[in-house]
Scaffold this motif. Structure first.
Motif: not given
Length: 375
Positions: A199-205
């Protein structure tokens, strides 16, 4: 043998299954009170901030300390896993009996709470909701949409989430109740961690547009919290196997560790990623604090134990119903009354808490499928 030996020698918890269950029930009630207080004071804080009311030091500490109550939901996940597993270790149910029993416990009271809240909002606050908002909440589908999840009552996200956990538990129960405890714990903890990381990676990207740490379809998905439920299952196995020994020194260490972990969770909230990953720390912190305190209290004196367990029995039977209806009532109360200081608010909370308990008593579920569920 007494629960605690002052000399700290062989301070084992006798009748572990009974005493631990009592302590867990007390911890659950304490968590419920903390949640109710958090939403009650939170609604008043929103109103005071909107009115630009200046708060003194005591008021500021009271309002912001109540935010600890938001973490009480973690105790519910732990208690749910413990309760189901402990029951199933004695007698496993078939698929139809298992799910009917779970739905029979959750949905009737939930349905009453939804209808009650809609009526309350419409009659007193003149609030109206769309057809889609009503239908999604009635059929427990609100968790699948970022707007619907907070449409009527945000904290109802818990109900669809715990139902997802029940399904996952049923599919995995042979492993959960039979495999190596440490391996199971590590497996599901890492699964939750990897889910949060994705989730964190998806939000950051830029792939997801959500507030990290806020209520969303992604944060309410069962994988985010399932390891907490699994800890409850593993505790039930330990209790059933008489594999748990506790002494006073261990409880003190547990309590202080909980405070430390809780503090770390609060600290990392200042970072954007902290809002997503601090839930794991809050789970450990709040459960350590509530459970160590409850075990100390339950095992300390017989008279205090009897008094507390009467209170727990009176409130514990409607804890789920209190959770469902407390926030809509709090919103209405805070919107119509004016603030007259700390003592006024304390008295109002006591009246409000008694009120929601009495209303919850009316919501107490009945077994609608008794012919199917005969023991």
């Amino acid at each position: 043998m007494k629960l605690f030996n002052p000399k700290f020698k062989r301070n084992i918890l006798t009748k572990v299954d009974v005493d631990f269950s009592e302590a867990l029930s007390l911890a659950k009630v304490l968590a419920l009170i903390a949640i109710v207080l958090y939403h009650f004071l939170g609604d008043w804080l929103v109103k005071l901030n909107e009115g630009l009311v200046h708060l003194n030091l005591v008021e500021t500490i009271m309002f912001y300390a109540s935010k600890f109550g938001s973490q009480g939901i973690h105790v519910f996940f732990l208690a749910s896993g413990f309760g189901i597993a402990y029951s199933e270790l004695k007698s496993r149910r078939t698929g139809s009996s298992f799910f009917i029993r779970r739905i029979n416990r959750l949905y009737p009271s939930y349905l009453k709470a939804v209808l009650f809240s809609l009526l309350l909002y419409f009659v007193i606050s003149n609030l109206e909701f769309t057809f889609l908002e009503v239908i999604s909440n009635l059929f427990l589908l609100q968790n699948f949409d970022s707007e619907l999840i907070s449409s009527i009552n945000t904290n109802w996200w818990f109900v669809p989430t715990i139902l997802q956990m029940y399904v996952a538990y049923f599919l995995l129960r042979d492993k959960l109740l039979g495999s190596n405890k440490l391996k199971i714990l590590l497996l599901f903890f890492m699964g939750s961690l990897l889910y949060k990381l994705s989730i964190y990676i998806a939000v950051m990207q830029g792939g997801l547009d959500i507030k990290l740490g806020g209520v969303s379809p992604y944060s309410s998905f069962f994988l985010n919290y399932f390891w907490e439920f699994v800890v409850g299952v593993l505790l039930a196995r330990c209790i059933s196997e008489k594999a748990l020994t506790i002494n006073l020194f261990a409880l003190l260490v547990l309590f202080l560790t909980g405070v430390l972990v809780e503090s770390i969770g609060v600290y990392i909230t200042r970072y954007e990623w902290g809002g997503l990953f601090n839930d794991d720390l809050f789970f450990v912190g709040v459960c350590f604090i509530f459970m160590s305190f409850s075990l100390m209290i339950v095992g300390w004196t017989k008279d205090l134990k009897v008094l507390l367990l009467k209170f727990v029995a009176a409130l514990g039977g409607v804890s789920y119903e209190v959770y469902l209806i407390h926030h809509p009532i709090s919103r209405v109360v805070s919107s119509y009354l004016d603030y007259h200081g700390v003592f006024y608010l304390v008295g109002l909370f006591l009246f409000y808490f008694i009120l929601i308990v009495l209303i919850a008593k009316l919501f107490t579920y009945k077994q609608y499928f008794t012919t199917i569920l005969k023991e």
